[in-house]
Design a protein around this motif. Structure first.
Motif, PDB file in Angstrom:
ATOM      1  N   LYS A 447      16.172  47.833  11.721  1.00 35.46           N
ATOM      2  CA  LYS A 447      15.138  47.459  12.541  1.00 35.46           C
ATOM      3  C   LYS A 447      13.809  47.118  11.528  1.00 35.46           C
ATOM      4  O   LYS A 447      13.547  47.884  10.881  1.00 35.46           O
ATOM      5  N   SER A 448      13.460  45.920  11.526  1.00 34.80           N
ATOM      6  CA  SER A 448      12.397  45.543  10.573  1.00 34.80           C
ATOM      7  C   SER A 448      11.164  46.309  10.745  1.00 34.80           C
ATOM      8  O   SER A 448      10.804  46.641  12.027  1.00 34.80           O
ATOM      9  N   ALA A 449      10.496  46.541   9.822  1.00 34.83           N
ATOM     10  CA  ALA A 449       9.242  47.338   9.745  1.00 34.83           C
ATOM     11  C   ALA A 449       8.152  46.453   9.940  1.00 34.83           C
ATOM     12  O   ALA A 449       7.004  46.843  10.414  1.00 34.83           O
ATOM     13  N   ASN A 450       8.404  44.975   9.911  1.00 30.06           N
ATOM     14  CA  ASN A 450       7.370  43.871  10.067  1.00 30.06           C
ATOM     15  C   ASN A 450       7.209  43.391  11.426  1.00 30.06           C
ATOM     16  O   ASN A 450       5.993  43.313  11.717  1.00 30.06           O
ATOM     17  N   TYR A 451       8.475  43.203  11.869  1.00 35.64           N
ATOM     18  CA  TYR A 451       8.480  42.590  13.260  1.00 35.64           C
ATOM     19  C   TYR A 451       9.225  43.269  14.249  1.00 35.64           C
ATOM     20  O   TYR A 451      10.272  43.867  14.047  1.00 35.64           O
ATOM     21  N   LYS A 452       8.601  43.482  15.716  1.00 39.08           N
ATOM     22  CA  LYS A 452       9.133  44.230  16.605  1.00 39.08           C
ATOM     23  C   LYS A 452      10.535  43.693  17.124  1.00 39.08           C
ATOM     24  O   LYS A 452      11.444  44.582  17.552  1.00 39.08           O
ATOM     25  N   ASN A 453      10.694  42.308  16.939  1.00 39.76           N
ATOM     26  CA  ASN A 453      12.037  41.751  17.522  1.00 39.76           C
ATOM     27  C   ASN A 453      12.609  41.141  16.395  1.00 39.76           C
ATOM     28  O   ASN A 453      13.743  40.380  16.703  1.00 39.76           O
ATOM     29  N   LEU A 454      12.799  41.702  15.198  1.00 43.51           N
ATOM     30  CA  LEU A 454      13.766  41.362  14.069  1.00 43.51           C
ATOM     31  C   LEU A 454      14.341  42.435  13.579  1.00 43.51           C
ATOM     32  O   LEU A 454      14.084  43.730  13.357  1.00 43.51           O
ATOM     33  N   PHE A 455      15.778  42.159  13.519  1.00 43.98           N
ATOM     34  CA  PHE A 455      16.796  43.449  13.344  1.00 43.98           C
ATOM     35  C   PHE A 455      17.673  42.728  11.866  1.00 43.98           C
ATOM     36  O   PHE A 455      17.856  41.241  11.761  1.00 43.98           O
ATOM     37  N   PHE A 456      18.323  43.422  11.195  1.00 40.29           N
ATOM     38  CA  PHE A 456      19.042  43.053   9.847  1.00 40.29           C
ATOM     39  C   PHE A 456      20.422  43.638  10.011  1.00 40.29           C
ATOM     40  O   PHE A 456      20.516  44.885  10.201  1.00 40.29           O
ATOM     41  N   ALA A 457      21.431  42.804  10.112  1.00 43.34           N
ATOM     42  CA  ALA A 457      22.736  43.265  10.130  1.00 43.34           C
ATOM     43  C   ALA A 457      23.573  42.314   9.158  1.00 43.34           C
ATOM     44  O   ALA A 457      23.849  41.397   9.119  1.00 43.34           O
ATOM     45  N   CYS A 458      23.714  43.214   8.046  1.00 46.91           N
ATOM     46  CA  CYS A 458      24.318  42.639   6.685  1.00 46.91           C
ATOM     47  C   CYS A 458      24.452  43.761   5.654  1.00 46.91           C
ATOM     48  O   CYS A 458      24.177  44.772   5.848  1.00 46.91           O
ATOM     49  N   GLY A 459      25.444  43.385   4.838  1.00 51.60           N
ATOM     50  CA  GLY A 459      25.892  44.242   3.696  1.00 51.60           C
ATOM     51  C   GLY A 459      24.381  44.744   2.813  1.00 51.60           C
ATOM     52  O   GLY A 459      24.473  45.651   2.022  1.00 51.60           O
ATOM     53  N   SER A 460      23.455  43.801   2.907  1.00 52.61           N
ATOM     54  CA  SER A 460      22.202  44.330   1.872  1.00 52.61           C
ATOM     55  C   SER A 460      21.486  45.020   2.745  1.00 52.61           C
ATOM     56  O   SER A 460      20.113  45.244   2.175  1.00 52.61           O
ATOM     57  N   SER A 461      21.765  45.292   4.001  1.00 48.45           N
ATOM     58  CA  SER A 461      20.845  46.414   5.009  1.00 48.45           C
ATOM     59  C   SER A 461      21.497  47.598   5.040  1.00 48.45           C
ATOM     60  O   SER A 461      22.447  47.976   3.880  1.00 48.45           O
ATOM     61  N   HIS A 462      21.366  48.160   5.906  1.00 43.81           N
ATOM     62  CA  HIS A 462      22.198  49.622   6.352  1.00 43.81           C
ATOM     63  C   HIS A 462      23.489  49.474   6.849  1.00 43.81           C
ATOM     64  O   HIS A 462      23.346  48.430   7.914  1.00 43.81           O
ATOM     65  N   PRO A 463      24.714  50.168   6.716  1.00 45.11           N
ATOM     66  CA  PRO A 463      24.682  51.207   5.789  1.00 45.11           C
ATOM     67  C   PRO A 463      25.266  50.624   4.464  1.00 45.11           C
ATOM     68  O   PRO A 463      25.461  51.529   3.610  1.00 45.11           O
ATOM     69  N   GLY A 464      25.257  49.329   4.164  1.00 40.25           N
ATOM     70  CA  GLY A 464      25.808  48.907   3.116  1.00 40.25           C
ATOM     71  C   GLY A 464      26.845  47.732   3.011  1.00 40.25           C
ATOM     72  O   GLY A 464      26.975  47.499   4.075  1.00 40.25           O
ATOM     73  N   GLY A 465      27.209  47.561   1.633  1.00 41.65           N
ATOM     74  CA  GLY A 465      28.333  46.301   1.730  1.00 41.65           C
ATOM     75  C   GLY A 465      29.386  46.845   1.926  1.00 41.65           C
ATOM     76  O   GLY A 465      29.912  48.093   1.896  1.00 41.65           O
ATOM     77  N   GLY A 466      30.521  45.614   1.953  1.00 46.03           N
ATOM     78  CA  GLY A 466      31.661  45.999   2.265  1.00 46.03           C
ATOM     79  C   GLY A 466      32.056  45.648   3.770  1.00 46.03           C
ATOM     80  O   GLY A 466      31.058  45.775   4.467  1.00 46.03           O
ATOM     81  N   VAL A 467      33.165  45.137   4.213  1.00 46.51           N
ATOM     82  CA  VAL A 467      33.403  44.404   5.275  1.00 46.51           C
ATOM     83  C   VAL A 467      33.252  45.591   6.237  1.00 46.51           C
ATOM     84  O   VAL A 467      32.524  45.377   7.573  1.00 46.51           O
ATOM     85  N   PRO A 468      33.943  46.767   6.203  1.00 48.25           N
ATOM     86  CA  PRO A 468      33.876  47.776   7.302  1.00 48.25           C
ATOM     87  C   PRO A 468      32.206  48.178   7.732  1.00 48.25           C
ATOM     88  O   PRO A 468      31.772  47.971   8.733  1.00 48.25           O
ATOM     89  N   LEU A 469      31.502  48.332   6.517  1.00 46.80           N
ATOM     90  CA  LEU A 469      30.198  48.685   6.723  1.00 46.80           C
ATOM     91  C   LEU A 469      29.369  47.605   7.417  1.00 46.80           C
ATOM     92  O   LEU A 469      28.320  47.790   8.181  1.00 46.80           O
TER      93      LEU A 469
END
Ligand SMILES: Cc1cc2nc3c(=O)[nH]c(=O)nc-3n(C[C@H](O)[C@H](O)[C@H](O)COP(=O)(O)OP(=O)(O)OC[C@H]3O[C@@H](n4cnc5c(N)ncnc54)[C@H](O)[C@@H]3O)c2cc1C
Length: 485
Positions: A447-469
């Motif tokens: 969940k972005s710290a800058n914008y209330k309605n922005l979220f990150f879903a990817c290997g460079s966010s949490h929990p990390g890289g790799g397909v299952p993550l």
């Protein structure tokens, strides 16, 4: 119906779009490229097919859970297959080690190749890694990386023997007497682009996961998974807009009011929505200059694809040809910031399991070597690229695998190509380096710290890289959005 724009149709984007659509959101998915899957990608050289991203998948239960959650049978879309030998390892002194998927066979092989003492050390190490996995999985893998979770994790790690400051390599030295088996265990740090000599000992959960749950291939190629996810998007009536590039945002206080897209007709469009899910972290308007100003990025990859008019029975589906000195290799990569002279070479030959990937009596070699990201090294001109490819082929031939005269066609993919194809930060495969827990804290949170309605879903966010993550990242984001209402 609340509207969601998902930008980027890599794994995290596709899975977020599907999960949110199933939860009743009106989802549009924008992708800059003409195909979906992001780094899960494929290429054809004549009638040879190559997966040019992921080649080995772990944590099968993550995919089973996903299909269950979306009310579908996994076997109607993809078939995960456990190979007998997960990977075959070649050492410079001629030692060959088969990492069997079946645990007892794997333990027997350790004893035969490295001796009883190493097996005993491995057994102790494995119980340690199992505890670490069980203690950390809930707060680290399956939930957002919050300060509370971080301190839980720190608490766990700092408690008694879970020493966070120790590197993964040092941890392996504590348990294992044999240097070659340490090299085998150390390599797992590269699964998220890290250096085993600086990566935290917490990453012992990576070998644990592969050895405990197995390594899988997908029938008819890994790319089948991306194709299946796109198919499900269509079944769910998600609007999939290919060749549509995110250009920026229009903000209103702490909210993103709309996003700017350059569509497939090269026109600019303004799209309004309630929530945005970003499947990448490379854009300053989303992640901010502080994040992109970081200096420590994960490693990149140098890829060589070879169509080969011969079969090599001495090779398995997945193979590693180790460098002679892993310490020297990582000093070159991380400190001297240059491609290693004596490099570790990964060779994946999917045609060994998926016969249609190459013509009869031929093989499709996907070769991957870890190299520095573009911030650390950026000299991938034609001459250097060709000479590095030649060095890799010579390294392979030094093990007795005479490949050069059997090459029909080849293609090279450099870190600069990867950066352009997928828009990764400095060509890094896994975003910001995970070489310390502090650096891991600097990754953009789900969940972005800058914008209330922005979220990150990817290997460079949490929990990390790799397909299952990336599947888990999307699952965490879909839950966070649902909670926000
Ligand atoms: C060579 C290689 C080997 C790998 N091997 C393995 C492996 O064996 N096992 C494993 O589990 N993982 C492996 N990985 C890692 C795995 O592929 C990634 O972690 C995962 O696929 C990343 O997915 P993602 O959700 O982060 O999206 P990404 O794949 O990063 O996709 C992001 C998407 O966003 C799009 N995009 C970017 N900018 C914009 C924009 N401005 N507008 C619109 N769209 C945009 C991109 O085009 C891309 O489609 C490998 C990766 C590589 C590259």
């Amino acid at each position: 119906m609340k509207k969601v724009s998902v930008i980027g149709a890599g794994i995290g984007g596709l899975v977020s779009a599907i999960l949110l659509s199933r939860k009743g959101y009106d989802v549009t998915l924008f992708e800059k490229n003409g195909n979906t899957g992001g780094k899960m990608n494929q290429v054809y050289l004549d009638n040879f097919r190559f997966d040019i991203g992921p080649s080995l998948i772990t944590m099968p239960f993550v995919f089973e859970d996903f299909f269950k959650e979306i009310g579908r049978r996994m076997e109607d879309y993809v078939t995960f297959r456990k190979l007998e030998i997960n990977c075959r390892y070649f050492y410079t002194d001629g030692t060959v080690f088969n990492s069997y998927n079946e645990k007892n066979k794997f333990r027997k092989e350790i004893e035969e190749v490295f001796g009883k003492e190493t097996l005993n050390g491995f057994d102790k190490y494995f119980s340690y890694a199992e505890k670490l996995y069980k203690l950390s999985a809930e707060s680290f893998l399956f939930n957002p990386f919050t300060i509370k979770n971080f301190f839980n994790l720190q608490g766990i790690i700092n408690a008694g023997k879970f020493l966070s400051k120790k590197s993964l390599h040092k941890l392996h030295e504590d348990f294992i007497p044999d240097k070659k088996f340490i090299q085998f265990l150390d390599r797992f740090a590269t699964y998220n682009g890290s250096n085993p000599f600086s990566a935290p000992s917490l990453f012992a959960i990576i070998p644990y996961v592969e050895i405990e749950f197995g390594g899988y291939f997908i029938e008819n190629g890994i790319y089948k998974l991306a194709e299946s996810l796109e198919k499900i998007c269509n079944e769910e009536n998600i609007r999939l807009r290919k060749n549509s590039t995110f250009l920026g945002i229009v903000k209103e206080d702490k909210n993103i009011k709309s996003i700017k897209i350059r569509n497939s007709d090269k026109e600019e469009e303004i799209i309004e929505q309630d929530f945005i899910v970003a499947n990448f972290t490379n854009d300053i308007s989303l992640t901010g200059s502080k994040y992109l100003g970081n200096r420590n990025w994960s490693m990149s990859g140098f890829i060589v694809l070879l169509s080969v008019k011969k079969t090599f029975p001495e090779l398995a589906h997945h193979n590693i040809i180790f460098s002679d000195d892993y310490g020297k290799e990582f000093t070159e990569l991380s400190r001297e910031k240059k491609p290693a002279e004596d490099m570790t070479v990964y060779i994946s030959i999917s045609s060994k399991s998926s016969l249609s990937d190459a013509p009869e009596n031929c093989e499709n070699w996907f070769i991957l070597v870890n190299v520095p990201n573009l911030l650390d090294f950026n000299e991938w001109n034609y001459d250097f690229t060709e000479s590095y490819k030649e060095k890799i082929i010579s390294k392979i031939e030094s093990t007795g695998l005479k490949i050069r005269d059997s090459i029909i066609n080849s293609k090279v993919i450099t870190p600069s190509d990867l950066s352009e194809m997928y828009g990764t930060e400095y060509g890094s495969l896994y975003g910001l380096s995970s070489d310390s827990l502090n650096l891991m804290m600097k990754r953009p949170a789900n969940k972005s710290a800058n914008y209330k309605n922005l979220f990150f879903a990817c290997g460079s966010s949490h929990p990390g890289g790799g397909v299952p993550l990336c599947f888990l990242s999307a699952k965490i984001v879909s839950k966070l959005i649902e909670k926000q209402k």
